[in-house]
Scaffold this motif. Sequence first.
Motif, mmCIF file in Angstrom:
data_model
loop_
_atom_site.group_PDB
_atom_site.id
_atom_site.type_symbol
_atom_site.label_atom_id
_atom_site.label_comp_id
_atom_site.label_asym_id
_atom_site.label_seq_id
_atom_site.Cartn_x
_atom_site.Cartn_y
_atom_site.Cartn_z
ATOM 1 N N PHE A 194 2.341 6.978 -6.640
ATOM 2 C CA PHE A 194 1.356 7.982 -7.052
ATOM 3 C C PHE A 194 1.874 9.388 -6.759
ATOM 4 N N LEU A 195 2.408 9.586 -5.545
ATOM 5 C CA LEU A 195 2.930 10.909 -5.171
ATOM 6 C C LEU A 195 4.083 11.326 -6.079
ATOM 7 N N SER B 183 0.834 -1.212 0.000
ATOM 8 C CA SER B 183 0.000 0.000 0.000
ATOM 9 C C SER B 183 0.861 1.252 0.000
ATOM 10 N N LEU B 184 1.888 1.261 0.846
ATOM 11 C CA LEU B 184 2.787 2.409 0.896
ATOM 12 C C LEU B 184 3.502 2.602 -0.437
ATOM 13 N N ARG C 194 2.363 1.861 -3.430
ATOM 14 C CA ARG C 194 1.420 2.474 -4.377
ATOM 15 C C ARG C 194 1.244 3.969 -4.097
ATOM 16 N N ILE C 195 1.148 4.328 -2.817
ATOM 17 C CA ILE C 195 0.993 5.740 -2.452
ATOM 18 C C ILE C 195 2.216 6.542 -2.870
#
Length: 186
Positions: free
Chosen positions: A100-101, A93-94, A96-97
């Motif tokens: 994205f950022l 999850s981290l 992917r975040i």
Amino acid sequence: MATAASPFAGSTREPRYTKVAIWLHWLIGLAVIANIGLAMLTEGMPRDVHRAAMGVHKALGIAILALTMVRIVWRLLHKPPPLPESISRWQRSLSRIVHFLFYALLLMLPLSGWVWMSAADRPIDVFGLFTVPSIAAPDKALAELMHERHELLGLTMLALVVIHIAAALKHQFVDRSGIPARMNPF
């Protein structure tokens, strides 16, 4: 050969990104680091040195924007390799975040600089090859606002780069997960 249950079962090599994705990653990454350095390290230097460095900074920003658009199109057309099953859900999850950022900042940072320079009525010369057209009318208040936003985005990018490098080093030397090898150009 990998099985349907585990993409890494019986395999000694992790799947890799495509060569194009790898080279875009390193070109953009090194350009971003160079641009952060140009902006931060030349701040207190003599005006002519700083101005020359900022000319390179602006041109490199436009190049980063163009390379990022190529990378996004490439990413949409070429699925990245899956993470190993050993990577926990929170790390996935981290990841992917953070990705994205990165993409958001790789677009917003040069665009904010472009709007800032347009509003400040300062054309951007790209390595003597061409001048980028303005995307905003001259506007002192907008220029000041975009200057502040650009610096904030730049500091955010710096923090994200540090986190990304720290995570890569952790995966390489602590976890020994093989994840950094997926982006090794050699």
